[in-house]
Design a protein around this motif. Structure first.
Motif, PDB file in Angstrom:
ATOM      1  N   GLN A 119       0.834  -1.193   0.000  1.00 43.99           N
ATOM      2  CA  GLN A 119       0.000   0.000   0.000  1.00 43.99           C
ATOM      3  C   GLN A 119       0.873   1.249   0.000  1.00 43.99           C
ATOM      4  N   PRO A 120       0.407   2.321  -0.693  1.00 42.06           N
ATOM      5  CA  PRO A 120      -0.917   2.493  -1.299  1.00 42.06           C
ATOM      6  C   PRO A 120      -0.969   2.179  -2.791  1.00 42.06           C
TER       7      PRO A 120
ATOM      8  N   GLY B  70      -4.131   0.200  -4.580  1.00 36.28           N
ATOM      9  CA  GLY B  70      -5.360   0.991  -4.637  1.00 36.28           C
ATOM     10  C   GLY B  70      -5.271   2.121  -5.639  1.00 36.28           C
TER      11      GLY B  70
ATOM     12  N   LYS C 258      -3.687  13.304   3.199  1.00 39.07           N
ATOM     13  CA  LYS C 258      -4.821  12.570   2.640  1.00 39.07           C
ATOM     14  C   LYS C 258      -5.508  13.326   1.500  1.00 39.07           C
TER      15      LYS C 258
ATOM     16  N   PHE D 282      -5.614  11.928  -2.109  1.00 38.27           N
ATOM     17  CA  PHE D 282      -6.605  10.866  -2.297  1.00 38.27           C
ATOM     18  C   PHE D 282      -8.006  11.458  -2.424  1.00 38.27           C
TER      19      PHE D 282
ATOM     20  N   SER E  35       5.951   7.288  -3.303  1.00 38.03           N
ATOM     21  CA  SER E  35       5.836   6.001  -2.612  1.00 38.03           C
ATOM     22  C   SER E  35       6.987   5.047  -2.943  1.00 38.03           C
TER      23      SER E  35
ATOM     24  N   THR F   5      -8.538   3.570  -0.245  1.00 43.18           N
ATOM     25  CA  THR F   5      -7.083   3.482  -0.166  1.00 43.18           C
ATOM     26  C   THR F   5      -6.512   4.593   0.694  1.00 43.18           C
ATOM     27  N   GLY F   6      -7.042   5.798   0.540  1.00 41.23           N
ATOM     28  CA  GLY F   6      -6.594   6.913   1.372  1.00 41.23           C
ATOM     29  C   GLY F   6      -6.885   6.676   2.835  1.00 41.23           C
TER      30      GLY F   6
ATOM     31  N   LYS G  83      -4.398   3.975   4.151  1.00 40.94           N
ATOM     32  CA  LYS G  83      -3.049   4.519   4.303  1.00 40.94           C
ATOM     33  C   LYS G  83      -2.959   5.392   5.542  1.00 40.94           C
ATOM     34  N   GLN G  84      -3.970   6.234   5.770  1.00 38.52           N
ATOM     35  CA  GLN G  84      -3.952   7.100   6.946  1.00 38.52           C
ATOM     36  C   GLN G  84      -4.016   6.277   8.226  1.00 38.52           C
TER      37      GLN G  84
ATOM     38  N   THR H 173      -2.925   3.203   8.626  1.00 41.17           N
ATOM     39  CA  THR H 173      -1.634   2.538   8.792  1.00 41.17           C
ATOM     40  C   THR H 173      -0.602   3.479   9.374  1.00 41.17           C
TER      41      THR H 173
END
Length: 418
Positions: A224-225, A228, A294, A297, A348, A407-408, A411-412, A414
């Motif tokens: 990730q991300p 996604g 974020k 996203f 990323s 996905t956003g 990720k946030q 995580t």
């Protein structure tokens, strides 16, 4: 996954010089590549008349090109990360130009689609390698804007492509529609030899053992991300490709317009919409992305969601003015996520993996998005009619908005745990 490091080694003059030179040349390459792609779908009626083709066969010509492009993207990106961008890019651009010219000389449909698949194979270096170069030389706090400017050339080519193909195809015949971009490609090949070598490549000869191990495989592509982003972006590409591919034909059938009129309207929608949407997305990404991680996203999800709403409204509008207005808003919404998603991919991965990462992103968007879009809509159109067939892409782009939003959030969540 470690973030992309800042370009602190380079002086401001050096970065500016290389970025400007790269933007000019790569944007020109993007422009003529996209003109060639959009020209094909614009001259569908001329090809149908000459060879008696069905909508499904017309869609096959586009899909084979896209499949060829997909097959070569990852090998080109992988090789460029290890051997150098220009070692891969120069010969592929040269062959692309020659095969494009040869497409205009094809005497049979089978020969034509074989050449178009060859053009797609050579086109695989365009995009991933361009974006990797720009990612290495552009300052991090301006990367969204640089990638937006580069992407505008792609969408500008979409608009100019339908206008150009409609005018040239009706006046001089469809063959010259391909010969002219091929000649411009030969000029671009010469320009590649004038572009200085990527300065970042000179400072990254030695890498840490961790980086060497990290770049030796592809497992990082499923962390990730990236998955996604790839899937959400692919669904957006599926919808935008289907719309741009079939909009000229839709307008000619729905409102009895000539090919030139439909091409002018389609270009008039794509050109201003892409400039507004892409630059807006790039500006918002640079201005607020660092402060609100974020947000990129959210911008992307909002753009895809609005594209679904406006697209369905345009499809079911009963007036030509309403159709054009809604599709203009649809095109703005489609392009809003372009720069934020590209920045998310580049931030990323390691710098040594930029071309591979961009190629993987391109492959996903091609396989799940561009490759099946035109052909699938063509198949549905033969059975249900073009208007009903175009409902599918807008449902797909709505699903893309959901994937990007989720996905956003993941990720946030995580990052908070870490």
């Amino acid at each position: 996954m470690n973030p992309l490091p800042d370009n602190e080694q380079d002086s401001k003059v050096q970065v500016g010089k290389h970025t400007i030179l790269a933007l000019v040349l790569f944007s020109f390459l993007n422009l003529i590549n996209q003109i060639d792609r959009r020209a094909l779908v614009t001259i569908f009626p001329l090809l149908k008349l000459e060879w008696g083709l069905s909508d499904a066969q017309l869609g096959l010509a586009v899909s084979l090109f896209t499949i060829g492009r997909t097959l070569s993207s990852l090998p080109a990106g992988w090789l460029a990360d290890r051997k150098g961008i220009f070692l891969v890019l120069r010969p592929m651009v040269l062959l692309w130009s020659l095969l494009t010219i040869a497409s205009g000389w094809a005497g049979r449909f089978f020969t034509f689609i074989a050449l178009r698949m060859g053009v797609g194979l050579m086109d695989g270096a365009n995009g991933p390698l361009d974006l990797a170069y720009l990612g290495r030389v552009s300052p991090k706090n301006r990367r969204g804007t640089f990638l937006a400017i580069y992407s505008i050339a792609l969408y500008l080519g979409s608009g100019l492509g339908v206008i150009y193909a409609g005018a040239v195809g009706e006046r001089f015949g469809w063959r010259w529609v391909f010969i002219i971009p091929g000649i411009l490609g030969l000029l671009a090949t010469i320009g590649l030899f004038l572009l200085p070598r990527d300065p970042q490549m000179k400072t990254e000869v030695e890498t840490s053992s961790e980086e060497k191990f990290h770049s030796s495989g592809f497992y990082w592509l499923i962390q990730q991300p990236l998955p996604g982003i790839f899937v959400g972006g692919a669904l957006g590409v599926f919808a935008s490709t289907a719309l741009v591919s079939w909009l000229p034909t839709y307008l000619t059938r729905q409102y009895s317009l000539s090919l030139m009129q439909a091409g002018l309207i389609t270009g008039g929608i794509i050109i201003p919409a892409s400039m507004v949407g892409t630059l807006m997305g790039g500006f918002l990404s640079d201005r607020f992305g660092k402060r609100y991680p974020k947000l990129r996203f959210q911008i992307s999800a909002a753009g895809l969601g609005l594209a679904m709403v406006f697209g369905l409204a345009g499809l079911w509008s009963t007036s030509m003015a309403g159709t054009i207005s809604f599709f203009l808003l649809t095109a703005i919404s489609f392009t809003l996520p372009v720069s934020p998603l590209l920045v998310l991919v580049q931030e990323s991965v390691h710098k040594q993996e930029l071309a591979t990462a961009q190629a993987a992103f391109g492959i996903t968007t091609q396989l799940l998005g561009a490759a099946p879009a035109t052909g699938l809509v063509g198949l549905l159109s033969d059975q249900l009619g073009l208007q009903m067939a175009l409902v599918l892409p807008f449902v797909a782009v709505g699903l893309g908005a959901i994937v990007i939003a989720l996905t956003g959030n993941v990720k946030q969540g995580t990052e908070r745990k870490l």
